[in-house]
Design a protein around this motif. Structure first.
Motif, mmCIF file in Angstrom:
data_model
loop_
_atom_site.group_PDB
_atom_site.id
_atom_site.type_symbol
_atom_site.label_atom_id
_atom_site.label_comp_id
_atom_site.label_asym_id
_atom_site.label_seq_id
_atom_site.Cartn_x
_atom_site.Cartn_y
_atom_site.Cartn_z
ATOM 1 N N LYS A 99 -60.519 49.652 -46.012
ATOM 2 C CA LYS A 99 -61.115 48.444 -45.452
ATOM 3 C C LYS A 99 -60.529 47.128 -46.177
ATOM 4 O O LYS A 99 -60.276 46.334 -45.755
ATOM 5 N N GLU A 100 -60.424 47.500 -47.725
ATOM 6 C CA GLU A 100 -60.010 46.216 -48.703
ATOM 7 C C GLU A 100 -58.628 46.218 -48.152
ATOM 8 O O GLU A 100 -58.022 44.944 -48.238
ATOM 9 N N ARG A 101 -57.825 47.186 -48.113
ATOM 10 C CA ARG A 101 -56.329 47.131 -47.968
ATOM 11 C C ARG A 101 -56.092 46.292 -46.576
ATOM 12 O O ARG A 101 -55.144 45.598 -46.503
ATOM 13 N N PHE A 102 -56.753 46.712 -45.534
ATOM 14 C CA PHE A 102 -56.698 46.026 -44.258
ATOM 15 C C PHE A 102 -57.002 44.413 -44.216
ATOM 16 O O PHE A 102 -56.486 43.699 -43.791
ATOM 17 N N THR A 107 -54.821 38.923 -43.498
ATOM 18 C CA THR A 107 -55.092 37.726 -43.713
ATOM 19 C C THR A 107 -53.642 37.056 -43.910
ATOM 20 O O THR A 107 -53.364 36.030 -43.265
ATOM 21 N N ARG A 108 -52.685 37.810 -44.347
ATOM 22 C CA ARG A 108 -51.191 37.289 -44.735
ATOM 23 C C ARG A 108 -50.487 37.051 -43.387
ATOM 24 O O ARG A 108 -49.941 36.027 -43.264
#
Length: 141
Positions: A99-102, A107-108
């Motif tokens: 989830k954190e990687r996604f 957002t970029r």
């Protein structure tokens, strides 16, 4: 050692096309560049392809949901009977990391993604509208 030669204005080249153009002529006329076709044809092509996609999605979706539900029930039964051991802490860590990687990656690229979707929809407005309507009709049938 091979020599390097500069190109002159009088050099000619033969262009070799690598595209495989074996489709029938009538198929190219109908589906060639749909965005340049008439509005009615764009709506018809979008509607028919949307209906087919929606119909297949509803049929395959039911089978996929049944398979996933059955596998989840079998997994719970196997765990309850002691056939398998699930390390829930490890599963939770993996899900949190994913989830954190996604969140970091999405957002970029989000503005560029929305811009490309906006350009596509602007250029293919009637095809996309027909596809959406056909998709909903296909799911309903």
């Amino acid at each position: 050692m091979p020599s390097i030669r500069r190109l002159n204005a009088d050099d000619t080249f033969e262009v070799l096309s690598m595209s495989d153009d074996r489709s029938p002529r009538w198929l190219r006329q109908i589906f060639g560049d749909v965005s340049r076709q008439s509005t009615g044809k764009q709506l018809a092509i979008g509607g028919v392809s949307g209906w087919c996609a929606g119909y297949l999605f509803s049929k395959i979706g039911k089978v996929a949901a049944a398979a996933m539900g059955t596998s989840m029930i079998l997994l719970q039964i196997a765990q309850y009977n002691g056939y398998i051991q699930i390390n829930w802490n490890r599963v939770e860590r993996s899900v949190t990391e994913a989830k954190e990687r996604f969140d970091r990656g999405s957002t970029r690229n989000l503005p560029a993604y929305f811009e490309s979707v906006h350009d596509f929809l602007r250029q293919n407005m009637f095809v996309a509208g027909g596809f959406a309507g056909g998709f909903l009709l296909g799911i309903a049938t």
